[in-house]
Design a protein around this motif. Structure first.
Motif, PDB file in Angstrom:
ATOM      1  N   ILE A   1     -31.643  -5.840  -0.895  1.00 61.95           N
ATOM      2  CA  ILE A   1     -30.288  -6.277  -1.251  1.00 61.95           C
ATOM      3  C   ILE A   1     -29.838  -5.608  -2.543  1.00 61.95           C
ATOM      4  CG2 ILE A   1     -28.967  -8.276  -2.078  1.00 61.95           C
ATOM      5  CD1 ILE A   1     -30.469  -9.964  -0.008  1.00 61.95           C
ATOM      6  N   SER A   2     -30.739  -5.502  -3.508  1.00 59.86           N
ATOM      7  CA  SER A   2     -30.401  -4.869  -4.787  1.00 59.86           C
ATOM      8  C   SER A   2     -30.035  -3.406  -4.590  1.00 59.86           C
ATOM      9  CB  SER A   2     -31.576  -4.988  -5.759  1.00 59.86           C
ATOM     10  OG  SER A   2     -31.906  -6.341  -6.004  1.00 59.86           O
ATOM     11  N   LEU A   3     -30.849  -2.684  -3.824  1.00 57.82           N
ATOM     12  CA  LEU A   3     -30.597  -1.256  -3.623  1.00 57.82           C
ATOM     13  C   LEU A   3     -29.319  -1.027  -2.824  1.00 57.82           C
ATOM     14  CD1 LEU A   3     -34.202   0.064  -2.886  1.00 57.82           C
ATOM     15  CD2 LEU A   3     -32.871   0.374  -4.965  1.00 57.82           C
ATOM     16  N   VAL A   4     -29.148  -1.762  -1.726  1.00 56.99           N
ATOM     17  CA  VAL A   4     -27.947  -1.591  -0.910  1.00 56.99           C
ATOM     18  C   VAL A   4     -26.708  -1.971  -1.703  1.00 56.99           C
ATOM     19  CG1 VAL A   4     -26.719  -2.449   1.120  1.00 56.99           C
ATOM     20  CG2 VAL A   4     -29.138  -1.868   1.290  1.00 56.99           C
ATOM     21  N   GLY A   5     -26.777  -3.095  -2.431  1.00 54.33           N
ATOM     22  CA  GLY A   5     -25.639  -3.514  -3.237  1.00 54.33           C
ATOM     23  C   GLY A   5     -25.295  -2.504  -4.318  1.00 54.33           C
ATOM     24  N   PHE A   6     -26.329  -1.935  -4.946  1.00 60.68           N
ATOM     25  CA  PHE A   6     -26.088  -0.944  -5.996  1.00 60.68           C
ATOM     26  C   PHE A   6     -25.465   0.319  -5.430  1.00 60.68           C
ATOM     27  CE2 PHE A   6     -27.893   2.682  -8.494  1.00 60.68           C
ATOM     28  CZ  PHE A   6     -27.046   2.543  -9.584  1.00 60.68           C
ATOM     29  N   VAL A   7     -25.991   0.786  -4.293  1.00 56.10           N
ATOM     30  CA  VAL A   7     -25.443   2.003  -3.679  1.00 56.10           C
ATOM     31  C   VAL A   7     -23.976   1.793  -3.296  1.00 56.10           C
ATOM     32  CG1 VAL A   7     -25.560   3.490  -1.652  1.00 56.10           C
ATOM     33  CG2 VAL A   7     -27.647   2.893  -2.870  1.00 56.10           C
ATOM     34  N   GLU A   8     -23.668   0.660  -2.671  1.00 55.99           N
ATOM     35  CA  GLU A   8     -22.284   0.382  -2.287  1.00 55.99           C
ATOM     36  C   GLU A   8     -21.385   0.298  -3.518  1.00 55.99           C
ATOM     37  OE1 GLU A   8     -19.687  -2.944   0.225  1.00 55.99           O
ATOM     38  OE2 GLU A   8     -21.870  -3.062   0.159  1.00 55.99           O
ATOM     39  N   SER A   9     -21.865  -0.384  -4.542  1.00 58.35           N
ATOM     40  CA  SER A   9     -21.071  -0.581  -5.746  1.00 58.35           C
ATOM     41  C   SER A   9     -20.841   0.728  -6.497  1.00 58.35           C
ATOM     42  CB  SER A   9     -21.770  -1.600  -6.658  1.00 58.35           C
ATOM     43  OG  SER A   9     -21.038  -1.828  -7.826  1.00 58.35           O
ATOM     44  N   ILE A  10     -21.903   1.519  -6.674  1.00 59.85           N
ATOM     45  CA  ILE A  10     -21.775   2.756  -7.447  1.00 59.85           C
ATOM     46  C   ILE A  10     -20.908   3.759  -6.704  1.00 59.85           C
ATOM     47  CG2 ILE A  10     -23.765   4.036  -6.571  1.00 59.85           C
ATOM     48  CD1 ILE A  10     -23.046   3.687 -10.259  1.00 59.85           C
ATOM     49  N   SER A  11     -20.963   3.758  -5.379  1.00 59.25           N
ATOM     50  CA  SER A  11     -20.127   4.673  -4.602  1.00 59.25           C
ATOM     51  C   SER A  11     -18.655   4.337  -4.786  1.00 59.25           C
ATOM     52  CB  SER A  11     -20.510   4.608  -3.119  1.00 59.25           C
ATOM     53  OG  SER A  11     -21.852   4.966  -2.927  1.00 59.25           O
ATOM     54  N   VAL A  12     -18.325   3.071  -4.676  1.00 59.71           N
ATOM     55  CA  VAL A  12     -16.935   2.645  -4.852  1.00 59.71           C
ATOM     56  C   VAL A  12     -16.487   2.897  -6.281  1.00 59.71           C
ATOM     57  CG1 VAL A  12     -15.360   0.690  -4.752  1.00 59.71           C
ATOM     58  CG2 VAL A  12     -17.155   0.912  -3.052  1.00 59.71           C
ATOM     59  N   GLY A  13     -17.338   2.511  -7.242  1.00 61.97           N
ATOM     60  CA  GLY A  13     -16.969   2.665  -8.646  1.00 61.97           C
ATOM     61  C   GLY A  13     -16.714   4.103  -9.044  1.00 61.97           C
TER      62      GLY A  13
ATOM     63  N   LEU B   1     -42.266 -14.602  -3.793  1.00 64.88           N
ATOM     64  CA  LEU B   1     -42.989 -13.428  -3.304  1.00 64.88           C
ATOM     65  C   LEU B   1     -42.575 -13.093  -1.876  1.00 64.88           C
ATOM     66  CD1 LEU B   1     -46.567 -14.152  -4.725  1.00 64.88           C
ATOM     67  CD2 LEU B   1     -44.886 -12.505  -5.567  1.00 64.88           C
ATOM     68  N   GLN B   2     -42.277 -14.122  -1.086  1.00 61.51           N
ATOM     69  CA  GLN B   2     -41.847 -13.900   0.291  1.00 61.51           C
ATOM     70  C   GLN B   2     -40.477 -13.251   0.351  1.00 61.51           C
ATOM     71  OE1 GLN B   2     -42.166 -17.502   2.561  1.00 61.51           O
ATOM     72  NE2 GLN B   2     -41.895 -16.492   4.535  1.00 61.51           N
ATOM     73  N   LEU B   3     -39.607 -13.610  -0.611  1.00 55.76           N
ATOM     74  CA  LEU B   3     -38.240 -13.092  -0.621  1.00 55.76           C
ATOM     75  C   LEU B   3     -38.105 -11.781  -1.397  1.00 55.76           C
ATOM     76  CD1 LEU B   3     -36.159 -16.362  -1.225  1.00 55.76           C
ATOM     77  CD2 LEU B   3     -36.497 -15.140   0.923  1.00 55.76           C
ATOM     78  N   LEU B   4     -39.151 -11.374  -2.109  1.00 55.53           N
ATOM     79  CA  LEU B   4     -39.052 -10.206  -2.974  1.00 55.53           C
ATOM     80  C   LEU B   4     -38.660  -8.929  -2.222  1.00 55.53           C
ATOM     81  CD1 LEU B   4     -39.306  -9.376  -5.921  1.00 55.53           C
ATOM     82  CD2 LEU B   4     -41.719  -8.862  -5.512  1.00 55.53           C
ATOM     83  N   PRO B   5     -39.263  -8.614  -1.063  1.00 56.48           N
ATOM     84  CA  PRO B   5     -38.818  -7.398  -0.352  1.00 56.48           C
ATOM     85  C   PRO B   5     -37.341  -7.439   0.030  1.00 56.48           C
ATOM     86  CG  PRO B   5     -40.918  -8.180   0.520  1.00 56.48           C
ATOM     87  CD  PRO B   5     -40.403  -9.252  -0.388  1.00 56.48           C
ATOM     88  N   ALA B   6     -36.873  -8.605   0.502  1.00 52.80           N
ATOM     89  CA  ALA B   6     -35.456  -8.729   0.849  1.00 52.80           C
ATOM     90  C   ALA B   6     -34.585  -8.569  -0.388  1.00 52.80           C
ATOM     91  CB  ALA B   6     -35.186 -10.077   1.512  1.00 52.80           C
ATOM     92  N   ALA B   7     -35.026  -9.132  -1.516  1.00 52.00           N
ATOM     93  CA  ALA B   7     -34.255  -9.015  -2.757  1.00 52.00           C
ATOM     94  C   ALA B   7     -34.156  -7.559  -3.201  1.00 52.00           C
ATOM     95  CB  ALA B   7     -34.896  -9.866  -3.855  1.00 52.00           C
ATOM     96  N   LEU B   8     -35.246  -6.803  -3.028  1.00 53.49           N
ATOM     97  CA  LEU B   8     -35.227  -5.390  -3.404  1.00 53.49           C
ATOM     98  C   LEU B   8     -34.244  -4.611  -2.529  1.00 53.49           C
ATOM     99  CD1 LEU B   8     -36.331  -3.041  -5.052  1.00 53.49           C
ATOM    100  CD2 LEU B   8     -38.204  -2.848  -3.411  1.00 53.49           C
TER     101      LEU B   8
ATOM    102  N   LEU C   1     -32.848 -16.026  -4.255  1.00 53.56           N
ATOM    103  CA  LEU C   1     -32.654 -14.637  -3.842  1.00 53.56           C
ATOM    104  C   LEU C   1     -31.717 -13.914  -4.811  1.00 53.56           C
ATOM    105  CD1 LEU C   1     -33.522 -12.736  -1.540  1.00 53.56           C
ATOM    106  CD2 LEU C   1     -31.464 -13.421  -0.308  1.00 53.56           C
ATOM    107  N   ALA C   2     -30.663 -14.599  -5.259  1.00 57.34           N
ATOM    108  CA  ALA C   2     -29.765 -14.010  -6.254  1.00 57.34           C
ATOM    109  C   ALA C   2     -30.485 -13.789  -7.578  1.00 57.34           C
ATOM    110  CB  ALA C   2     -28.550 -14.905  -6.451  1.00 57.34           C
ATOM    111  N   LEU C   3     -31.352 -14.746  -7.949  1.00 54.48           N
ATOM    112  CA  LEU C   3     -32.119 -14.610  -9.188  1.00 54.48           C
ATOM    113  C   LEU C   3     -33.038 -13.394  -9.128  1.00 54.48           C
ATOM    114  CD1 LEU C   3     -33.082 -15.787 -11.938  1.00 54.48           C
ATOM    115  CD2 LEU C   3     -34.773 -17.098 -10.631  1.00 54.48           C
ATOM    116  N   LEU C   4     -33.763 -13.257  -8.031  1.00 48.55           N
ATOM    117  CA  LEU C   4     -34.669 -12.112  -7.885  1.00 48.55           C
ATOM    118  C   LEU C   4     -33.888 -10.802  -7.897  1.00 48.55           C
ATOM    119  CD1 LEU C   4     -37.049 -13.489  -5.106  1.00 48.55           C
ATOM    120  CD2 LEU C   4     -37.582 -13.184  -7.528  1.00 48.55           C
TER     121      LEU C   4
END
Length: 593
Positions: free
Chosen positions: A276-288, A267-274, A107-110
C-alpha cells in the motif's frame, strides 16, 4: 540541516497572502464538495463504516500540508488503496466490525511508519521497482475489479470475493433475488453521473456560465445525485421497501484514539502495508510531478514520503484508514486555482464542518448511489489500450503488464501486483543477461565506429573491435565470456581484441572475474585484450583492483585511437573537413570522463 528541508510549509508560508488564501479557499470549496461523496464511497469500498472516510479526510490533510512539498496534491481516501485495504483485512475480520476498524487503523499506522522511515533513509528509489507498465496494469485491473465488486450494491444482492473468479459466479446466482427499486436508483445515478461527467459543463456554458464556473459546478454532480436520492428515499420510504441505506452516521469530530496494537496482527499486515505504501507513493508522486511541471515547480520525493507518512499516521490516530494523493481530486484542486497546501487545510475544515453538521442528513443515502459514484470514478482509471501500446513497443513489458492485469482480476490484488513486479524483475535480468554486443568497424573518412552488420565499414583483420551495449554484472558475465570465445574462434588472424565500453556504466565483481578469465584465455590463443572509451566512474572502479596492472593491454580514450595504435595501416584518416572541424573543437586534458 535546515528545518525548511523537512517543513516546506515554512517556505510558502512566509509568502502567503490574501490573494493566495482566496484562491485556496475557492479550490477547497470545490474539492470538499467532491470529497464528501468520495470519502463515504471509498470507506464503503474498504469495508468500513462510511464515516471513517470523512475521518480520513481531516487530520491527514493537515499533516500533509505541514510536510508535503506539492502545492496542489489532494490527499485522502482513493479507490485503489481502499481496495487494497479491503483485500488485506477481509480474510481476517468481518467487514465493518470493531476488529476490522481497529485493523484498518493499524494498517494506516504501519503504512505511515514505513513511509516516514523510507523518507528518513531516502529509500524513495524502492518505488522504481514498480515499473510503469505494472502500475498501469494494476490500476486498470483494480478499476475493473472495483467496478464489478460494486455491482452487488446496484443490484441489491450479496456477493463477495477477492477476484472475478469469486465475484462473478455469486452475482450470477444472485440475479433472481435482484431488488428492482435499488437497481433503478443505481442505474439512474450511473446515468446522471456519466452524463454530468462529460455533458454538464458544455450545457452550463451554453446557458451563459463561464468555463471555470461551469467546470466547477459540473464537479458537484455527485452531490446533486446524493441530495436527490436522499429526498426520494425519505419521501417514498424506500428504506422500508428494502433499499439499503447508509444508516446512522456518528455526528461530531473523531477523537484521538490508538489503533489496535497487536504485534502478531502487525506482522501479518506488514506485507500489505508495504505494498500500500509503495503503490500510494507511486500514484501520489506521479500526480504531484505532473501538476508541478505545469507551473514549473518541483517536488521532493523524500518530502512526499514524509508528507504521506504523516498523513497516514494522522489517519491511524483519528479513526481512519490508509490514504494517499488522489489523481482526480488533485487535478480538480489544480484546475480550481489552488496555490498552496493551505487548500488542503481549508478542505479539512470543510469536511470537519460536514461531520459536525451534515451527518444526520445522510441517514437515508442509498448505498447504490455510493456504488455508482465509485464505478464512474474508477472506470476513468481503466486504460486497456495501454496494454496494446506497451505490447507493440516491448513484448517483455507487455507480458509483465498482462500478467499484472490477469493476476489482479483472477487471483487478487496483492498477488497480482507481486506477480507483475516479480515478472518485471525476472524479464529485466533475462534481458540484461544477454546484452547486445556488436562487432564494429570504422566508417570510412571518419573517426566513428558502427555495427558491421548495419553499415559499410572498414575492419582490420588483426584487430577485433567489440562494442558492449550493457553494464557488465553477474547475470551477463558468463555470456560475455562465451561471446568473445565464439568470435575469436571464428577469426584466426585476430591478435588484438578491443572492448569498446561506451555503453558500460558498471563492472561488478563477477564481471571483473570474467574479464580476468577472458584475459588468460586470450593469452593462450595469442590475443591481447584492450579497453576503449571507458567511462570515468568505471575507470575509478577498475583502479581499485589490480586488473589494470595485470591484464597487459592498454586503455584507449577512443576506438579510433585504439585502431591507430594497434593497426595503423588499417586506420583510415578522417576527411579533411572533418579534421578541420575536429581541430576547431576545444580539446580535453586527456581525462577519461
Amino acid at each position: 540541516m535546515k528545518l525548511s528541508r523537512w517543513l516546506p510549509c515554512l517556505d510558502w508560508g512566509r509568502r502567503y497572502d490574501r490573494a493566495s488564501a482566496t484562491q485556496d479557499g475557492l479550490a477547497a470549496l470545490i474539492v470538499t464538495l467532491m470529497l464528501i461523496p468520495q470519502s463515504l464511497a471509498y470507506a464503503m469500498l474498504a469495508g468500513l463504516p462510511p464515516v471513517t472516510g470523512l475521518y480520513a479526510s481531516i487530520l491527514p490533510l493537515l499533516a500533509y500540508a505541514l510536510f508535503g512539498s506539492s502545492r496542489t496534491l489532494a490527499v485522502g481516501p482513493v479507490a485503489v488503496v481502499s481496495l487494497m485495504t479491503a483485500a488485506a483485512l477481509a480474510p481476517l475480520f468481518p467487514a465493518g466490525s470493531a476488529e476490522y476498524i481497529g485493523a484498518a487503523m493499524l494498517l494506516a499506522l504501519l503504512s505511515g511508519l514505513l513511509l516516514a522511515a523510507m523518507a528518513l533513509l531516502r529509500l524513495g528509489f524502492l518505488a522504481n521497482f514498480l515499473s510503469h507498465p505494472v502500475v498501469s496494469g494494476f490500476i486498470s485491473a483494480s478499476g475493473i475489479l472495483i467496478a464489478v465488486g460494486q455491482l452487488k450494491h446496484l443490484l441489491g444482492v450479496s456477493a463477495s470475493g477477492e477476484s472475478l473468479r469469486q465475484i462473478l459466479p455469486q452475482l450470477w446466482q444472485s440475479l433472481p433475488m435482484m431488488h428492482w427499486q435499488t437497481l433503478l436508483i443505481g442505474l439512474l445515478s450511473l446515468a446522471w453521473l456519466w452524463w454530468a461527467r462529460g455533458r454538464l459543463k458544455p450545457l452550463l456554458q451554453r446557458l451563459g456560465l463561464s468555463a471555470p464556473m461551469a467546470g466547477n459546478l459540473a464537479k458537484a454532480g455527485p452531490v446533486l445525485a446524493i441530495v436527490v436520492a436522499i429526498v426520494a428515499v425519505s419521501l417514498l420510504q424506500l428504506d422500508q421497501a428494502g433499499v439499503k441505506v447508509v444508516g446512522a452516521i456518528p455526528q461530531g469530530l473523531p477523537g484521538l484514539t490508538l489503533p489496535t496494537l497487536d504485534l502478531g496482527l502487525a506482522l501479518q499486515l506488514l506485507p500489505a502495508a508495504l505494498l500500500i505504501s509503495l503503490v500510494g507513493f507511486v500514484e501520489s508522486i506521479s500526480v504531484g510531478q505532473t501538476l508541478a511541471a505545469k507551473r514549473r515547480q518541483r517536488i521532493e520525493p523524500d518530502n512526499e514520503l514524509l508528507g504521506l507518512g504523516a498523513a497516514n499516521l494522522s489517519s491511524a490516530f483519528s479513526g481512519g484508514f490508509p490514504v494517499t494523493g488522489g489523481f482526480a481530486r488533485s487535478v480538480v484542486n489544480h484546475d480550481a486555482g489552488a496555490q498552496t497546501p493551505m487548500a488542503g487545510v481549508f478542505t479539512a475544515a470543510g469536511i470537519a464542518l460536514s461531520v459536525m453538521l451534515l451527518t444526520p442528513l445522510l441517514h437515508n443515502l442509498p448505498q447504490a448511489v455510493l456504488a455508482a459514484t465509485i464505478i464512474v470514478a474508477v472506470l476513468s482509471l481503466v486504460d486497456l489500450g495501454s496494454l496494446r501500446r506497451t505490447w507493440r513497443y516491448s513484448r517483455q513489458d507487455g507480458a509483465a503488464q498482462l500478467a499484472t492485469i490477469l493476476g489482479v482480476l483472477l487471483i487478487g490484488v496483492e498477488a497480482g501486483i507481486l506477480l507483475g513486479v516479480g515478472l518485471s524483475l525476472l524479464l529485466f535480468l533475462w534481458r540484461t543477461s544477454q546484452p547486445h554486443m556488436a562487432v564494429v568497424g570504422q566508417v570510412p573518412g571518419s573517426e566513428h565506429f558502427r555495427n558491421v552488420e548495419r553499415f559499410a565499414v572498414i575492419e582490420s583483420p588483426s584487430v577485433l573491435s567489440l562494442r558492449v551495449d550493457e553494464s557488465l554484472y553477474f547475470p551477463n558475465a558468463r555470456y560475455l565470456e562465451d561471446r568473445i570465445g565464439e568470435l575469436i574462434a571464428n577469426r584466426p588472424l585476430v591478435r588484438h581484441l578491443v572492448l569498446m565500453c561506451s555503453g558500460v556504466n558498471l563492472i561488478d565483481a563477477s564481471a571483473l572475474d570474467s574479464l580476468e578469465a577472458i584475459v588468460e584465455r586470450l593469452r593462450t590463443a595469442g590475443v591481447q585484450l584492450h579497453l576503449s572509451e571507458v567511462k570515468g566512474p568505471v575507470m575509478d572502479q577498475l583502479r581499485r583492483s589490480s586488473f589494470l596492472d595485470d591484464f597487459g593491454g592498454q586503455v584507449f580514450i577512443s576506438q579510433f585511437q585504439a585502431l591507430q595504435t594497434l593497426a595503423p595501416q588499417a586506420a583510415q584518416q578522417p576527411l579533411e573537413h572533418d579534421r578541420q572541424r575536429a581541430d576547431a573543437q576545444p580539446h580535453s586534458e586527456g581525462k577519461i570522463l
